[in-house]
Design an enzyme around this catalytic site. Sequence first.
Site, PDB file in Angstrom:
ATOM      1  N   TRP A  23       0.827  -1.206   0.000  1.00  0.00           N
ATOM      2  CA  TRP A  23       0.000   0.000   0.000  1.00  0.00           C
ATOM      3  C   TRP A  23       0.865   1.262   0.000  1.00  0.00           C
ATOM      4  CZ3 TRP A  23      -0.426   4.112   3.434  1.00  0.00           C
ATOM      5  CH2 TRP A  23      -1.484   4.996   3.170  1.00  0.00           C
ATOM      6  N   SER A  83       3.786  -6.858   1.848  1.00  0.00           N
ATOM      7  CA  SER A  83       2.745  -6.173   2.600  1.00  0.00           C
ATOM      8  C   SER A  83       1.375  -6.402   1.932  1.00  0.00           C
ATOM      9  CB  SER A  83       3.105  -4.694   2.733  1.00  0.00           C
ATOM     10  OG  SER A  83       2.364  -4.068   3.753  1.00  0.00           O
ATOM     11  N   LEU A  84       0.688  -5.349   1.512  1.00  0.00           N
ATOM     12  CA  LEU A  84      -0.586  -5.524   0.815  1.00  0.00           C
ATOM     13  C   LEU A  84      -0.414  -6.404  -0.420  1.00  0.00           C
ATOM     14  CD1 LEU A  84      -3.578  -4.821   0.230  1.00  0.00           C
ATOM     15  CD2 LEU A  84      -2.758  -2.744  -0.909  1.00  0.00           C
ATOM     16  N   PHE A 145       9.778   7.009   6.159  1.00  0.00           N
ATOM     17  CA  PHE A 145       9.591   5.558   6.210  1.00  0.00           C
ATOM     18  C   PHE A 145      10.829   4.844   5.681  1.00  0.00           C
ATOM     19  CE2 PHE A 145       8.428   1.774   3.721  1.00  0.00           C
ATOM     20  CZ  PHE A 145       7.921   0.953   4.723  1.00  0.00           C
ATOM     21  N   LEU A 146      11.326   5.288   4.536  1.00  0.00           N
ATOM     22  CA  LEU A 146      12.513   4.666   3.959  1.00  0.00           C
ATOM     23  C   LEU A 146      13.721   4.846   4.864  1.00  0.00           C
ATOM     24  CD1 LEU A 146      12.106   5.675   0.203  1.00  0.00           C
ATOM     25  CD2 LEU A 146      11.706   3.422   1.222  1.00  0.00           C
ATOM     26  N   GLN A 149      13.500   2.348   7.600  1.00  0.00           N
ATOM     27  CA  GLN A 149      13.753   0.985   7.130  1.00  0.00           C
ATOM     28  C   GLN A 149      15.239   0.737   6.900  1.00  0.00           C
ATOM     29  OE1 GLN A 149      11.087  -1.084   7.240  1.00  0.00           O
ATOM     30  NE2 GLN A 149      10.136   0.828   7.921  1.00  0.00           N
ATOM     31  N   ASP A 207       9.702  -5.166  12.784  1.00  0.00           N
ATOM     32  CA  ASP A 207       8.560  -4.642  12.028  1.00  0.00           C
ATOM     33  C   ASP A 207       7.376  -4.391  12.960  1.00  0.00           C
ATOM     34  OD1 ASP A 207       6.631  -3.979  10.197  1.00  0.00           O
ATOM     35  OD2 ASP A 207       6.820  -5.812   9.005  1.00  0.00           O
ATOM     36  N   HIS A 235      10.022  -3.311   8.149  1.00  0.00           N
ATOM     37  CA  HIS A 235       8.916  -3.639   7.251  1.00  0.00           C
ATOM     38  C   HIS A 235       9.335  -3.843   5.796  1.00  0.00           C
ATOM     39  CE1 HIS A 235       4.750  -4.123   6.262  1.00  0.00           C
ATOM     40  NE2 HIS A 235       4.712  -3.079   5.466  1.00  0.00           N
TER      41      HIS A 235
END
Length: 256
Positions: A23, A83-84, A145-146, A149, A207, A235
């Site tokens: 997503w 993920s999604l 987010f990156l 991660q 995660d 994640h």
Amino acid sequence: MRRQRERKSMPDAVKKVYLIHGWGANRHMFDDLMPRLPATWPVSAVDLPGHGDAPFAQPFDIEAAADAVAAQIDTPADILGWSLGGLVALYLAARHPDKVRSLCLTASFARLTAAEDYPEGLAAPALGKMVGAFRSDYAKHIKQFLQLQLLHTPDADGIIGRILPDLARCGTPSALQEALDAAERADARHLLDKIDVPVLLVFGGKDAITPPRMGEYLHRHLKGSRLVVMEKAAHAPFLSHAEAFAALYRDFVEGV
């Protein structure tokens, strides 16, 4: 659904790999992984409806997304879903078993939200807090987010610089909202005993979005599956631990 990025194989290639993003992302999430896979493999990364450059002309539906991927596959393929994208891959394998040779589900889920009979899921407030940030300022929060991660990952800035410009083209806002709503509603647990292909499950020990307990649930209910937890990953293990992930996936596919 459009097959947006495709890497052609050498003439003797026999394996076809399809990569399905999660997503709020698009096919470019896999830009750093694709060059690490064997050059003899034809690899296609797809955009889900309304994500990236893919058009969006109807309400987002997990089953329809799986059917759209299936329409692109002419021979049994190796499917990697993140993920999604892993949820879409589960529906693909259950609805179109003739199109799937193997599954790799990374940081994914059969059901995202918790229920009385599914304590492995996320509590609704925690999920709302995480996705709220993306709704408010996508470009800012996808970069953050990156960065999270890739914390402590060598060349993190280089990786982010390579994929962020294309990744930030997130797609249609209404599609992203509908995809999120679909993910929150979805429950693929009833499909798990219908899946009869080799399955590799790769989860990150750190995660908070799809914690390892979701992988443990999948492992218990997908017969013959293998679960690998990369303890220092979060994640997106295929980004933060790209070499190890690529080697793991290569060995899995070669062994099918």
